[in-house]
Design an enzyme around this catalytic site. Sequence first.
Site, mmCIF file in Angstrom:
data_model
loop_
_atom_site.group_PDB
_atom_site.id
_atom_site.type_symbol
_atom_site.label_atom_id
_atom_site.label_comp_id
_atom_site.label_asym_id
_atom_site.label_seq_id
_atom_site.Cartn_x
_atom_site.Cartn_y
_atom_site.Cartn_z
ATOM 1 N N ASP A 433 0.875 -1.164 0.000
ATOM 2 C CA ASP A 433 0.000 0.000 0.000
ATOM 3 C C ASP A 433 0.921 1.226 0.000
ATOM 4 O O ASP A 433 1.611 1.495 0.984
ATOM 5 C CB ASP A 433 -0.886 -0.019 1.249
ATOM 6 C CG ASP A 433 -1.823 1.178 1.328
ATOM 7 O OD1 ASP A 433 -1.674 2.116 0.523
ATOM 8 O OD2 ASP A 433 -2.716 1.171 2.214
ATOM 9 N N HIS A 434 0.913 1.965 -1.125
ATOM 10 C CA HIS A 434 1.888 3.052 -1.267
ATOM 11 C C HIS A 434 1.628 4.207 -0.295
ATOM 12 O O HIS A 434 2.494 5.068 -0.104
ATOM 13 C CB HIS A 434 1.864 3.584 -2.707
ATOM 14 C CG HIS A 434 3.209 4.012 -3.197
ATOM 15 N ND1 HIS A 434 4.159 4.585 -2.374
ATOM 16 C CD2 HIS A 434 3.780 3.963 -4.427
ATOM 17 C CE1 HIS A 434 5.243 4.857 -3.072
ATOM 18 N NE2 HIS A 434 5.046 4.496 -4.318
ATOM 19 N N ARG A 435 0.469 4.235 0.332
ATOM 20 C CA ARG A 435 0.211 5.248 1.353
ATOM 21 C C ARG A 435 1.011 4.969 2.618
ATOM 22 O O ARG A 435 1.254 5.867 3.428
ATOM 23 C CB ARG A 435 -1.286 5.291 1.686
ATOM 24 C CG ARG A 435 -2.195 5.609 0.506
ATOM 25 C CD ARG A 435 -3.648 5.422 0.883
ATOM 26 N NE ARG A 435 -3.905 4.065 1.379
ATOM 27 C CZ ARG A 435 -5.075 3.665 1.868
ATOM 28 N NH1 ARG A 435 -6.097 4.514 1.931
ATOM 29 N NH2 ARG A 435 -5.231 2.427 2.287
#
Length: 463
Positions: A433-435
């Site tokens: 999850d790039h967040r």
Amino acid sequence: MAKIQEMTQLSPTMEEGTIVKWLKNEGDAISPGDILAEVETDKAVMEMEAYDAGVILKIIQQEGTKLRVGEAMAIIGKPGEDISSLLSNLPKKGTQAKGPNPTSPSPSGEVSSESGANGNDRAITQEKAIQEKQTLETPTQAQFPVAQGSAIPTKNSSSSQKPLPLSNIPRGTLRVLASPLAKSIAIEHGIDLHQVLGTGPEGRITKKDVLDSLNKGFRPSSFDSDKMSQDEVVSLNGMRKTIAKRLTESKQNLPHFYLNVDVNAKALESFRKEINDFQTSQNPDSANKVSLNDIIVKATAAALKLHPKVNASFQGDSILQFGRVDVGIAVSIDGGLLTPVIRDANRKSILQISKEVKELAKKARDRKLKPEEFTNGTFTISNLGMYGISRFTAIINEPEGAILAVGSAEDKPVVENGVVVAGRVISLTLSCDHRVIDGAVGAEFLKTLRSFLEKPNLLLAVG
């Protein structure tokens, strides 16, 4: 009245075609369904059929000419008919795609004046070759029976000849004589050409025959209705509905990105064998054999402890880095998927993890897992290696920040001390999850995990 034979659209996406070869000459009598020429379309070289009866009075465009659909190729009419008005009104269209071979026959069957002294001999030879080709390509009734209820007319046949019975002949063994356009239309509308009566030469099925079948309300016959697979509607159970909802939300809401690394599994497999050999020496009846996945769980948990940014979850306005390492193991069950969780996996030995994985997997398949045994994990591992899958990407089990996809161990060449040798390789793919996780953070985690798997003795030094 004479008519223009136009370049026909032979496929749904065709906009232009090149005349590869004329199969009829000027002066030849033709009937609807006769093959006039071979045309190269955007898909392949296909046969173009005639739609009018008469005689080819004039071949307008030569072999090698590229024409748009609808442009004039030839004129068909009655013998001796005056076509001067048609010729004078023809637009000068078409581009020469390739020059004709000086020794090739013209559409009238004559050899170009450049053919030399042996031109007549060449013309005779080529004309004979064309006739032999047409003879070979024309199937006889004995060679290829046509659809049930129809018969192939031959020179010796009469109108009273009975059709060939096909009740005992499997459909797949019959050759259907049909023009390319007729076949294309039949495929588009789901028409079985074995059930269409061909009215063209030698029983060939034409475009008109297929359209007539459509107009008559064609329906698949009972010829093979008992063999057709029936559609089945499978209602979603509660588990499948939950899986569909959660994974759809995860894929839509989480900005996934993927990192892949190959692991030399030679030392890993040797390490596993040593553990199992030790187990057997202590208890020959022990059924608790350690799997590669058990060691991967331990190694992953150890790497997560060293890289807490991967062992994390997005919380809307913050990121939660878990102090615990609870690793979920994806388990396939009848009708769905569950992820029993190994609590505090980093603090447990490989043997403890192996035993717990087996117990939880059995409870999952027996539908006896308690909610606290498959919820609130911090990271998930999905292993499809036992199915022979080399590598794949997995969807993150929200609200976790990552998931590890494990492929099968395969024989591949690897480099050891600068020398290429035979090795065993496992592919790992980390979905992030790039967040929560940046590329460099995920890469460092995979680097540590690979070190643990390629040198598994290091796992003895971490808690």
